[in-house]
Enzyme design. Structure first.
Site, short mmCIF file in Angstrom:
data_model
loop_
_atom_site.label_atom_id
_atom_site.label_comp_id
_atom_site.label_asym_id
_atom_site.label_seq_id
_atom_site.Cartn_x
_atom_site.Cartn_y
_atom_site.Cartn_z
CB ALA A 37 7.06 3.21 5.35
CB CYS A 38 6.34 3.66 -0.16
SG CYS A 38 7.94 3.27 -0.58
CD GLU A 39 2.42 -2.40 -0.65
OE1 GLU A 39 2.90 -3.48 -0.51
OE2 GLU A 39 1.43 -1.79 0.14
#
Length: 127
Positions: A37-39
């Site tokens: 998961a990332c921004e």
């Protein structure tokens, strides 16, 4: 009556639903899909994803590894790996997944532990 909400992008998660946050554990044999998961889906998350793929390949693991913006984590993800700053949001979105948080973008012990636990058939626990 005041409802305490958490913002998930354009959606809000009411306080009474927060107890339905991510799974606490999963058997290594059940893990088929790992999401980083990332921004926004660019930059450091790609670096961590590529490192995770190399480690999984070296360990002989047959798992799918991809990355996704934290608000769009696929519901079929078994394990979600997220930086500590995003882990809370990941737990709210990925209710069907175990969430592993890390602090360092390179050589983080949490990611090494995930690979070791998968290789040894251990239970994968949220951190």
């Amino acid at each position: 009556m005041k409802i305490d909400n958490i913002c998930l992008g354009r959606f809000y998660l009411p306080k009474f639903l927060r107890s339905k946050m991510s799974k606490s554990s999963i058997s290594a044999s059940e893990v088929k899909k790992i999401i980083l998961a990332c921004e926004a889906g660019m930059g450091s998350s790609v670096m961590v994803k590529n490192s995770l793929i190399k480690k999984a390949k070296k360990a002989g693991l047959d798992v799918s590894i991809d990355h996704s913006p934290v608000n769009l984590i696929p519901q079929d993800a078994d394990v979600v790996v997220a930086h500590a700053g995003l882990a809370g949001r990941a737990r709210e979105v990925a209710v069907n997944s175990v969430v592993i948080s890390f602090n360092m973008f390179m050589n983080d012990p949490a990611i090494s532990k995930l690979i070791t636990d998968l290789s040894e058939g251990n239970e994968i626990k949220s951190s």
